[in-house]
Scaffold this motif. Structure first.
Motif, short mmCIF file in Angstrom:
data_model
loop_
_atom_site.label_atom_id
_atom_site.label_comp_id
_atom_site.label_asym_id
_atom_site.label_seq_id
_atom_site.Cartn_x
_atom_site.Cartn_y
_atom_site.Cartn_z
N ALA A 67 4.28 7.49 5.44
CA ALA A 67 2.85 7.72 5.64
C ALA A 67 2.12 7.44 4.33
O ALA A 67 2.53 7.93 3.27
N SER A 68 1.11 6.62 4.42
CA SER A 68 0.29 6.28 3.25
C SER A 68 -1.17 6.64 3.57
O SER A 68 -1.73 6.15 4.54
N VAL A 69 -1.72 7.51 2.75
CA VAL A 69 -3.11 7.94 2.92
C VAL A 69 -3.88 7.53 1.67
O VAL A 69 -3.42 7.79 0.55
N GLY A 92 -4.73 -2.63 6.48
CA GLY A 92 -3.33 -2.52 6.87
C GLY A 92 -2.44 -1.86 5.83
O GLY A 92 -1.23 -1.88 5.93
N ARG A 93 -3.06 -1.26 4.82
CA ARG A 93 -2.30 -0.66 3.72
C ARG A 93 -2.08 0.84 3.88
O ARG A 93 -1.43 1.45 3.03
N GLY A 101 5.86 -4.36 -2.83
CA GLY A 101 5.32 -4.26 -1.47
C GLY A 101 6.38 -4.30 -0.37
O GLY A 101 6.04 -4.31 0.81
N TRP A 102 7.66 -4.31 -0.76
CA TRP A 102 8.75 -4.36 0.23
C TRP A 102 9.61 -3.11 0.13
O TRP A 102 9.99 -2.69 -0.96
N GLY A 158 0.81 -1.22 0.00
CA GLY A 158 0.00 0.00 0.00
C GLY A 158 0.83 1.26 0.00
O GLY A 158 0.34 2.33 -0.32
N PHE A 159 2.10 1.15 0.37
CA PHE A 159 2.99 2.31 0.36
C PHE A 159 3.70 2.39 -0.98
O PHE A 159 3.87 1.39 -1.67
N THR A 160 4.12 3.59 -1.35
CA THR A 160 4.94 3.80 -2.54
C THR A 160 6.28 4.35 -2.09
O THR A 160 6.44 4.76 -0.93
#
Length: 161
Positions: free
Chosen positions: A77-79, A121-122, A148-149, A52-54
């Motif tokens: 931070a992922s929004v 959880g993303r 995803g890592w 979910g993060f970039t």
């Protein structure tokens, strides 16, 4: 009594809708990022699954702490986008309408639990700190996010032989 139950349900739905559509609530949600460190002769390898993060969601800083040490700070931070937030709420309402017990339990759950469940959880934020010796190359820290890592590589200064 049916009117009171309907009013309460509308109140609960409004609370959850307001929460899910609030960008700051997502920023305040703490993600339990499971970091692992591998110390080799040439470098420190730091990895964590962050679906979910970039790469743009994550930053890495190295700063002196005194006593010959440095501190490596990894933050992220992922929004969810406005469209994703709206979709989460719509999916939640559909789950309620279909009688989903987990969705029903979320009606009275704390805000953090609601966001964790709906966001899968993303989304959220984290900070991870590591004390590293001066023997690392401050200008040779690399990081990337793929599949995803998150991977951060901190090269060590090679001793002359």
């Amino acid at each position: 009594e049916a009117d009171a139950a309907t009013a309460r349900l509308q109140q609960q739905l409004q609370r959850i809708r307001s929460l899910v559509l609030q960008e700051e609530a997502w920023r305040q949600l703490k993600v339990d990022a499971k970091f692992e460190v591998q110390d080799t002769v040439e470098a420190y390898f730091i990895r964590a699954p962050l679906p979910g993060f970039t790469q743009e969601d994550v930053s890495v800083e190295l700063s002196p702490t005194g006593g010959g040490q440095r501190q490596l700070k990894i933050t992220g931070a992922s929004v969810p986008s406005a469209k994703e937030m709206q979709s989460m709420f719509v999916d939640f309402v559909k789950a309620l309408q279909s009688g989903n017990i987990m969705a029903q339990r979320l009606l009275n759950a704390p805000d953090e639990q609601v966001l964790r469940a709906l966001g899968g959880g993303r989304h959220g934020s984290f900070t991870q700190l590591y004390n590293v010796p001066r023997s690392v190359q401050a200008d040779a820290i690399e990081g990337w996010h793929k599949g995803g890592w998150l991977t951060v590589v901190v090269l060590k200064i090679r001793s002359p032989v």
